[in-house]
Write an enzyme that holds these catalytic residues in place. Structure first.
Site, PDB file in Angstrom:
ATOM      1  N   ASP A 120      44.973  40.990  16.777  1.00  0.00           N
ATOM      2  CA  ASP A 120      44.804  39.688  16.035  1.00  0.00           C
ATOM      3  C   ASP A 120      45.790  38.828  16.235  1.00  0.00           C
ATOM      4  O   ASP A 120      46.003  38.012  17.154  1.00  0.00           O
ATOM      5  CB  ASP A 120      44.530  40.496  14.775  1.00  0.00           C
ATOM      6  CG  ASP A 120      44.123  39.228  13.667  1.00  0.00           C
ATOM      7  OD1 ASP A 120      43.878  38.282  14.164  1.00  0.00           O
ATOM      8  OD2 ASP A 120      44.392  39.441  12.613  1.00  0.00           O
ATOM      9  N   LEU A 138      51.016  44.993  18.379  1.00  0.00           N
ATOM     10  CA  LEU A 138      51.069  45.568  19.778  1.00  0.00           C
ATOM     11  C   LEU A 138      52.293  45.247  20.356  1.00  0.00           C
ATOM     12  O   LEU A 138      53.171  46.180  20.732  1.00  0.00           O
ATOM     13  CB  LEU A 138      50.200  44.880  20.500  1.00  0.00           C
ATOM     14  CG  LEU A 138      49.650  45.458  21.867  1.00  0.00           C
ATOM     15  CD1 LEU A 138      48.795  46.648  21.643  1.00  0.00           C
ATOM     16  CD2 LEU A 138      49.027  44.412  22.998  1.00  0.00           C
ATOM     17  N   ASP A 167      42.825  49.242  18.327  1.00  0.00           N
ATOM     18  CA  ASP A 167      41.443  48.777  18.150  1.00  0.00           C
ATOM     19  C   ASP A 167      41.311  47.152  18.092  1.00  0.00           C
ATOM     20  O   ASP A 167      40.378  46.939  18.821  1.00  0.00           O
ATOM     21  CB  ASP A 167      40.997  49.172  16.611  1.00  0.00           C
ATOM     22  CG  ASP A 167      42.154  48.736  15.569  1.00  0.00           C
ATOM     23  OD1 ASP A 167      42.999  48.042  15.952  1.00  0.00           O
ATOM     24  OD2 ASP A 167      41.845  48.893  14.403  1.00  0.00           O
ATOM     25  N   GLY A 174      48.757  39.652  16.979  1.00  0.00           N
ATOM     26  CA  GLY A 174      49.601  40.443  18.110  1.00  0.00           C
ATOM     27  C   GLY A 174      50.744  41.035  17.773  1.00  0.00           C
ATOM     28  O   GLY A 174      51.612  41.750  18.390  1.00  0.00           O
TER      29      GLY A 174
END
Ligand code: IMP
Ligand code: MG
Length: 181
Positions: free
Chosen positions: A101, A106, A98, A103
């Site tokens: 931010d 991820l 989504d 990171g």
């Protein structure tokens, strides 16, 4: 759907639709007809995942990985649950989340999938928050850059609420308390 009085709409439904179509266009251009395995980061990517895959026409499989790093607006250590991960060995994998931010989510999910031996791995997010990143790695496909504010809707939550809003909205700071049951 009308915005509740306490939220400021950041992206309305038309803007989101256009952004997801743009994202899908980039993904289609990159993979062309190649089959891909799309892995959605639960739970926030749920709505994007559903909209995005219906705009893709190459053969594809869908899998999920669960990552959780927030309690309300407070970060807690990231936990990743790969139980629903599909077979990615030798596959072209597109990771979908989504929001990018800091990171860290991820980067950690990317490391997990890489360790499983995909043929390739790229990532797509709906939102990237300006000026928040603490990692070198960035998503390959980004639909929107937004200001640094806490947003909900279109899959994004605050204390597991508001995921069903069809638009993306910023919660005003004085609304950041437990939502009513
Ligand atoms: P990161 O690890 O800091 O990049 O955070 C990414 C994860 O935190 C996302 O997958 C979201 O689930 C959550 N998150 C970050 N910012 C927000 C926000 O503004 N609203 C809701 N969830 C957020
Ligand atoms: Mg998330």
């Amino acid at each position: 759907m009308e915005a509740p009085f306490f939220v400021k709409v950041v992206l309305n439904q038309e803007q989101i639709r256009a952004g997801v179509e743009r994202l899908a266009g980039q993904v289609r251009a990159w993979y062309e007809e190649r089959p891909i395995t799309v892995v959605g980061v639960m739970t926030g990517s749920l709505v994007l995942l559903a909209d995005l895959i219906r705009l893709l026409d190459m053969p594809l499989k869908v899998g999920l990985v669960q990552a959780a790093s927030y309690e309300g607006t407070n970060r807690r250590p990231l936990s990743i649950n790969p139980d629903m991960m599909p077979d990615v060995v030798g596959h072209d994998v597109l990771l979908v989340d989504d929001i990018f931010d800091t990171g860290h989510t991820l980067v950690e999910v990317v490391a997990l999938i890489r360790s499983l031996g995909p043929k390739s791995l790229r990532s797509a997010v709906l939102l990237r928050k300006e000026g928040r990143q603490q990692v070198e790695h960035h998503p390959d496909f980004v639909a929107f850059d937004i200001d640094n504010q806490f947003v909900v809707g279109y899959g994004l939550d605050y204390c597991d609420a508001y995921r069903n809003l069809p638009y993306v909205a910023a919660l005003e700071p004085d609304e950041l308390h437990e939502p009513a049951e």
